[in-house]
Scaffold this motif. Structure first.
Motif, PDB file in Angstrom:
ATOM      1  N   ASP A  94      43.186  82.208  22.680  1.00  0.00           N
ATOM      2  CA  ASP A  94      43.621  81.315  23.753  1.00  0.00           C
ATOM      3  C   ASP A  94      42.515  81.076  24.766  1.00  0.00           C
ATOM      4  O   ASP A  94      42.341  79.957  25.255  1.00  0.00           O
ATOM      5  CB  ASP A  94      44.847  81.900  24.459  1.00  0.00           C
ATOM      6  N   GLU A  95      41.772  82.142  25.100  1.00  0.00           N
ATOM      7  CA  GLU A  95      40.710  81.995  26.087  1.00  0.00           C
ATOM      8  C   GLU A  95      39.640  81.022  25.603  1.00  0.00           C
ATOM      9  O   GLU A  95      39.145  80.195  26.357  1.00  0.00           O
ATOM     10  CB  GLU A  95      40.075  83.363  26.391  1.00  0.00           C
ATOM     11  N   PHE A  96      39.281  81.122  24.347  1.00  0.00           N
ATOM     12  CA  PHE A  96      38.276  80.214  23.789  1.00  0.00           C
ATOM     13  C   PHE A  96      38.789  78.784  23.807  1.00  0.00           C
ATOM     14  O   PHE A  96      38.055  77.847  24.128  1.00  0.00           O
ATOM     15  CB  PHE A  96      37.932  80.632  22.358  1.00  0.00           C
ATOM     16  N   LEU A  97      40.062  78.614  23.485  1.00  0.00           N
ATOM     17  CA  LEU A  97      40.630  77.271  23.402  1.00  0.00           C
ATOM     18  C   LEU A  97      40.680  76.593  24.760  1.00  0.00           C
ATOM     19  O   LEU A  97      40.234  75.457  24.909  1.00  0.00           O
ATOM     20  CB  LEU A  97      42.033  77.338  22.791  1.00  0.00           C
ATOM     21  N   ASP A  98      41.221  77.304  25.766  1.00  0.00           N
ATOM     22  CA  ASP A  98      41.437  76.613  27.044  1.00  0.00           C
ATOM     23  C   ASP A  98      40.229  76.615  27.963  1.00  0.00           C
ATOM     24  O   ASP A  98      40.116  75.762  28.835  1.00  0.00           O
ATOM     25  CB  ASP A  98      42.666  77.183  27.775  1.00  0.00           C
ATOM     26  N   THR A  99      39.312  77.581  27.787  1.00  0.00           N
ATOM     27  CA  THR A  99      38.160  77.600  28.686  1.00  0.00           C
ATOM     28  C   THR A  99      36.912  76.967  28.085  1.00  0.00           C
ATOM     29  O   THR A  99      36.006  76.598  28.825  1.00  0.00           O
ATOM     30  CB  THR A  99      37.805  79.040  29.097  1.00  0.00           C
ATOM     31  N   PHE A 100      36.853  76.837  26.786  1.00  0.00           N
ATOM     32  CA  PHE A 100      35.659  76.257  26.170  1.00  0.00           C
ATOM     33  C   PHE A 100      35.969  74.912  25.528  1.00  0.00           C
ATOM     34  O   PHE A 100      35.387  73.888  25.899  1.00  0.00           O
ATOM     35  CB  PHE A 100      35.070  77.213  25.123  1.00  0.00           C
ATOM     36  N   VAL A 101      36.902  74.890  24.603  1.00  0.00           N
ATOM     37  CA  VAL A 101      37.180  73.652  23.858  1.00  0.00           C
ATOM     38  C   VAL A 101      37.703  72.561  24.777  1.00  0.00           C
ATOM     39  O   VAL A 101      37.176  71.443  24.813  1.00  0.00           O
ATOM     40  CB  VAL A 101      38.167  73.927  22.714  1.00  0.00           C
ATOM     41  N   VAL A 102      38.756  72.873  25.547  1.00  0.00           N
ATOM     42  CA  VAL A 102      39.363  71.857  26.405  1.00  0.00           C
ATOM     43  C   VAL A 102      38.386  71.362  27.454  1.00  0.00           C
ATOM     44  O   VAL A 102      38.238  70.148  27.678  1.00  0.00           O
ATOM     45  CB  VAL A 102      40.645  72.413  27.065  1.00  0.00           C
ATOM     46  N   CYS A 103      37.695  72.299  28.109  1.00  0.00           N
ATOM     47  CA  CYS A 103      36.735  71.893  29.149  1.00  0.00           C
ATOM     48  C   CYS A 103      35.570  71.114  28.559  1.00  0.00           C
ATOM     49  O   CYS A 103      35.115  70.120  29.146  1.00  0.00           O
ATOM     50  CB  CYS A 103      36.225  73.120  29.889  1.00  0.00           C
ATOM     51  N   LEU A 104      35.084  71.545  27.397  1.00  0.00           N
ATOM     52  CA  LEU A 104      33.961  70.854  26.774  1.00  0.00           C
ATOM     53  C   LEU A 104      34.337  69.442  26.363  1.00  0.00           C
ATOM     54  O   LEU A 104      33.590  68.481  26.623  1.00  0.00           O
ATOM     55  CB  LEU A 104      33.472  71.644  25.551  1.00  0.00           C
ATOM     56  N   VAL A 105      35.502  69.292  25.747  1.00  0.00           N
ATOM     57  CA  VAL A 105      35.952  67.961  25.329  1.00  0.00           C
ATOM     58  C   VAL A 105      36.129  67.056  26.546  1.00  0.00           C
ATOM     59  O   VAL A 105      35.724  65.879  26.532  1.00  0.00           O
ATOM     60  CB  VAL A 105      37.262  68.067  24.528  1.00  0.00           C
ATOM     61  N   SER A 106      36.732  67.584  27.598  1.00  0.00           N
ATOM     62  CA  SER A 106      36.933  66.780  28.806  1.00  0.00           C
ATOM     63  C   SER A 106      35.604  66.331  29.395  1.00  0.00           C
ATOM     64  O   SER A 106      35.443  65.158  29.777  1.00  0.00           O
ATOM     65  CB  SER A 106      37.722  67.591  29.842  1.00  0.00           C
ATOM     66  N   CYS A 107      34.648  67.253  29.483  1.00  0.00           N
ATOM     67  CA  CYS A 107      33.332  66.903  30.036  1.00  0.00           C
ATOM     68  C   CYS A 107      32.629  65.856  29.188  1.00  0.00           C
ATOM     69  O   CYS A 107      32.041  64.902  29.715  1.00  0.00           O
ATOM     70  CB  CYS A 107      32.461  68.146  30.149  1.00  0.00           C
ATOM     71  N   LEU A 108      32.677  66.017  27.863  1.00  0.00           N
ATOM     72  CA  LEU A 108      32.016  65.063  26.974  1.00  0.00           C
ATOM     73  C   LEU A 108      32.630  63.666  27.098  1.00  0.00           C
ATOM     74  O   LEU A 108      31.909  62.658  27.122  1.00  0.00           O
ATOM     75  CB  LEU A 108      32.097  65.549  25.525  1.00  0.00           C
ATOM     76  N   ILE A 109      33.944  63.606  27.184  1.00  0.00           N
ATOM     77  CA  ILE A 109      34.609  62.305  27.308  1.00  0.00           C
ATOM     78  C   ILE A 109      34.243  61.635  28.620  1.00  0.00           C
ATOM     79  O   ILE A 109      33.995  60.415  28.671  1.00  0.00           O
ATOM     80  CB  ILE A 109      36.134  62.469  27.176  1.00  0.00           C
ATOM     81  N   ILE A 110      34.194  62.401  29.697  1.00  0.00           N
ATOM     82  CA  ILE A 110      33.827  61.829  30.993  1.00  0.00           C
ATOM     83  C   ILE A 110      32.390  61.318  30.975  1.00  0.00           C
ATOM     84  O   ILE A 110      32.096  60.212  31.462  1.00  0.00           O
ATOM     85  CB  ILE A 110      34.026  62.873  32.107  1.00  0.00           C
ATOM     86  N   VAL A 111      31.469  62.092  30.387  1.00  0.00           N
ATOM     87  CA  VAL A 111      30.072  61.668  30.329  1.00  0.00           C
ATOM     88  C   VAL A 111      29.910  60.455  29.425  1.00  0.00           C
ATOM     89  O   VAL A 111      29.227  59.475  29.770  1.00  0.00           O
ATOM     90  CB  VAL A 111      29.184  62.833  29.843  1.00  0.00           C
ATOM     91  N   LEU A 112      30.532  60.485  28.245  1.00  0.00           N
ATOM     92  CA  LEU A 112      30.403  59.375  27.303  1.00  0.00           C
ATOM     93  C   LEU A 112      31.049  58.098  27.815  1.00  0.00           C
ATOM     94  O   LEU A 112      30.630  56.992  27.451  1.00  0.00           O
ATOM     95  CB  LEU A 112      31.024  59.759  25.951  1.00  0.00           C
ATOM     96  N   SER A 113      32.057  58.229  28.662  1.00  0.00           N
ATOM     97  CA  SER A 113      32.708  57.038  29.209  1.00  0.00           C
ATOM     98  C   SER A 113      31.829  56.335  30.241  1.00  0.00           C
ATOM     99  O   SER A 113      32.050  55.153  30.543  1.00  0.00           O
ATOM    100  CB  SER A 113      34.043  57.417  29.851  1.00  0.00           C
ATOM    101  N   GLY A 114      30.830  57.044  30.774  1.00  0.00           N
ATOM    102  CA  GLY A 114      29.963  56.467  31.791  1.00  0.00           C
ATOM    103  C   GLY A 114      30.576  56.430  33.172  1.00  0.00           C
ATOM    104  O   GLY A 114      30.010  55.827  34.100  1.00  0.00           O
ATOM    105  N   LEU A 115      31.737  57.089  33.348  1.00  0.00           N
ATOM    106  CA  LEU A 115      32.430  57.049  34.631  1.00  0.00           C
ATOM    107  C   LEU A 115      32.129  58.258  35.511  1.00  0.00           C
ATOM    108  O   LEU A 115      32.694  58.377  36.594  1.00  0.00           O
ATOM    109  CB  LEU A 115      33.951  56.980  34.388  1.00  0.00           C
ATOM    110  N   TRP A 116      31.247  59.129  35.026  1.00  0.00           N
ATOM    111  CA  TRP A 116      30.992  60.363  35.766  1.00  0.00           C
ATOM    112  C   TRP A 116      30.387  60.120  37.141  1.00  0.00           C
ATOM    113  O   TRP A 116      30.523  60.952  38.045  1.00  0.00           O
ATOM    114  CB  TRP A 116      30.073  61.276  34.955  1.00  0.00           C
ATOM    115  N   ASP A 117      29.752  58.971  37.343  1.00  0.00           N
ATOM    116  CA  ASP A 117      29.187  58.637  38.650  1.00  0.00           C
ATOM    117  C   ASP A 117      29.907  57.461  39.295  1.00  0.00           C
ATOM    118  O   ASP A 117      29.335  56.761  40.134  1.00  0.00           O
ATOM    119  CB  ASP A 117      27.692  58.327  38.511  1.00  0.00           C
ATOM    120  N   SER A 118      31.175  57.261  38.911  1.00  0.00           N
ATOM    121  CA  SER A 118      31.924  56.119  39.424  1.00  0.00           C
ATOM    122  C   SER A 118      32.510  56.359  40.809  1.00  0.00           C
ATOM    123  O   SER A 118      33.014  55.426  41.437  1.00  0.00           O
ATOM    124  CB  SER A 118      33.063  55.773  38.453  1.00  0.00           C
ATOM    125  N   GLY A 119      32.484  57.600  41.262  1.00  0.00           N
ATOM    126  CA  GLY A 119      33.082  57.925  42.555  1.00  0.00           C
ATOM    127  C   GLY A 119      34.447  58.559  42.432  1.00  0.00           C
ATOM    128  O   GLY A 119      34.924  59.187  43.376  1.00  0.00           O
TER     129      GLY A 119
END
Length: 202
Positions: A46-71
């Protein structure tokens, strides 16, 4: 790591001058709450899933969307990013539902920590109603406050938890080691047996 409740449990045992029986009691209490939850979650990944996989996927999606500096920030940023990259514009609803469930589970979990810590500190259930009222007040304050203020308050409170834990660990170092040994004496053989049965099943 010892949570506030476990630290209070250790300190209350020290004050009651009954260390041997209290050590066994604390070991059982800790094993049935925080330590057992940590042990079972590590076994299940569970720790690996919620602290690594979920956070990593969320970060990658935000960066790939180009909205990380949108405010935008917080959940709003994640909702916009998921909606942009996932088809059908339903990504925002996934993030919304996940955020509601995560927030609700966190409220329950941290209230439980607070209640257990209070009971172990004072040795009774008196004052639980006042604790619940304080908890509700802080929920209301948090819901109307800015994101920055909420995170600053949460980080400060989490940091303050360290102080009584460090004091308890220094004063009760011998008892802490005994509790740890008692816990692993019970849990480690069970964990090894579980791994052996899983390998045999393969």
């Amino acid at each position: 790591m010892i949570s506030g409740g476990d630290g209070f449990c250790i300190c209350s045992c020290r004050l009651r001058k009954n260390s041997r029986s209290c050590n066994r009691n604390c070991s059982r209490r800790a094993g049935s709450t925080v330590l057992d939850a940590c042990c079972s979650s590590c076994r299940n990944g569970d720790e690996f899933l919620d602290t690594f996989v979920v956070c990593l996927v969320s970060c990658l999606i935000i960066v790939l969307s180009g909205l990380w500096d949108s405010g935008a920030e917080g959940v709003a940023l994640a909702m916009r990013a998921f909606s942009l990259l996932l088809p059908g514009n339903w990504g925002q609803y996934i993030v919304l539902c996940a955020s509601i469930l995560f927030g609700y589970s966190c409220l329950i979990t941290y209230y439980n920590y607070m209640e257990k810590g209070w009971i172990n500190l004072v040795g009774s259930r008196k004052g639980k109603f006042i604790l619940r009222c304080i908890w509700i007040v802080f929920i209301i304050i948090g819901s109307f406050s800015s994101l920055g203020f909420v995170w600053d308050l949460a980080d400060t409170c989490n940091g303050l938890i360290i102080i009584p834990n460090l004091i308890a660990l220094v004063i009760m170092a011998k008892q802490v080691v005994e509790i740890k040994d008692d816990f692993y004496r019970i849990e480690l053989p069970a964990y090894k047996e579980e791994k052996r049965l899983k390998k045999a099943g393969r």
